[in-house]
Design an enzyme around this catalytic site. Structure first.
Site, PDB file in Angstrom:
ATOM      1  CE  LYS A   1      -3.806  -2.519   1.845  1.00 14.35           C
ATOM      2  NZ  LYS A   1      -4.453  -2.973   3.076  1.00 14.35           N
TER       3      LYS A   1
ATOM      4  CG  ASP B   1     -10.366  -0.386   4.361  1.00 21.24           C
ATOM      5  OD1 ASP B   1      -9.773  -0.980   3.226  1.00 21.24           O
ATOM      6  OD2 ASP B   1      -9.461  -1.000   5.666  1.00 21.24           O
TER       7      ASP B   1
ATOM      8  CD  GLN C   1      -3.339  -4.801   6.236  1.00 24.04           C
ATOM      9  OE1 GLN C   1      -3.209  -3.877   5.489  1.00 24.04           O
ATOM     10  NE2 GLN C   1      -4.214  -5.972   5.816  1.00 24.04           N
TER      11      GLN C   1
END
Ligand code: NAP
Length: 283
Positions: A52, A119, A96
């Site tokens: 990422k 997200d 994460q």
């Protein structure tokens, strides 16, 4: 023999478009920024976080990494999220998953400002997705829709089967296919006659997390087969849910693992971070 859907190439195109947008935004004095929070030492999570960060660099997005020890408390994590919510350089926050045992992941997600929830896991954004009026789409399902569209197969009216009903993949995946006017069936561990249902699918999306799960006899000839699974086989090799060698001769289009859905997930995260920066600049 199926045409392989090249997720890497399609993701590269998305990232080129994002890089272009980032240049345009910077010219207006808007610099998108992503904070990535990782807690503990999970090796797979470390790889995802590194990928990422690399993607941010490639498209010109500023990024910050917060690597916290496994012993981090819920309060410490929530207070970091609070700081990032208020930090103007940060447009998007990604925590994460999985978090170490003892940390309440749902509470952490709910703490993220919905406008920075790149997200799209926050209840506010999940609700917006249900309504079909959203700012952010969850990265993996949104990437899958792009992959299906890249084939030229119209989702409208098709029998779409999603195997898996998790909050991060299966459920939003089904919702996005529904928004595209697919006729959607969601399967899970209690589903009866799973193979029969799969055999009726014009578009089959597997998000189970089990190697060799979808066998060739479960694939309708000519179907679009999207493999979200990321598993290790008996030899430790990365593989999806789909028994590729059996499904490829039957399907019309198929994603490989690696090189299918994975790269798209990151590309869509970059897209969401830019959307978040725009949203906050408009406040
Ligand atoms: P998850 O939360 O474990 O969900 C798995 C789903 O599969 C559940 O809904 C479960 O049903 C269903 N399932 C399990 N066994 C089944 C069976 N025998 N028959 C039918 N359904 C069954 O996993 P996830 O987070 O959604 O992830 C799924 C996979 O996608 C994993 O391999 C993950 O690593 C991968 N993934 C990849 C990406 C990417 O970017 N490529 C992103 C996210 C996830 P129940 O609900 O009934 O238990």
């Amino acid at each position: 023999m199926a045409i392989r859907i090249d997720g890497k190439a399609i993701a590269a195109k998305v990232k080129e478009q994002v890089a272009e947008e980032v240049r345009g935004l910077k010219a207006q004095g808007i610099a998108p920024g992503l904070a990535v929070v990782i807690v503990g030492e999970d090796p797979a999570s470390r790889i995802y976080v590194n990928n990422k960060k690399k993607a941010c660099e490639a498209v010109g997005i500023y990024s910050e990494e917060y690597a916290l020890p496994a012993g981090t408390t819920q309060e410490e994590l929530l207070s970091l999220i609070d700081r990032l919510n208020k930090k103007p350089e940060i447009s998007g926050i990604l925590v994460q998953s999985p978090l170490p045992k003892g940390l309440d992941e749902a509470a952490v997600v709910e703490k993220i400002d919905p406008q920075k929830d790149v997200d799209a896991f926050h209840a506010y954004n999940v609700g917006k997705i249900m309504q079909g009026s959203y700012t952010f789409l969850p990265c993996t399902p949104a990437g899958v829709i792009e992959l299906i569209k890249s084939t030229g197969v119209d989702i409208c009216g098709k029998q779409c089967v999603v195997i898996g009903r998790s909050d991060i993949v299966g459920k939003p995946m089904a919702m996005l296919l529904l928004h595209e006017n697919g006729t959607v069936t969601i399967c899970h561990s209690r589903t009866q006659n799973l193979s029969d249902i799969c055999r009726g699918a014009d578009i089959l999306v597997s998000a189970v997390g089990k190697a060799h799960f979808v066998t060739g006899d479960m694939v309708k000839p000519g179907a679009v087969v999207i493999d979200v699974g990321m598993n290790r086989d008996e030899n430790g090799k990365l593989c999806g849910d789909v028994e590729f060698s059996e499904a490829e001769p039957k399907a019309g289009y198929i994603t490989p693992v690696p090189g299918g859905v994975g790269p798209m997930t990151i590309a869509m995260l970059m897209k969401n971070t830019v959307a978040a920066a725009r949203l906050q600049a408009a406040k």
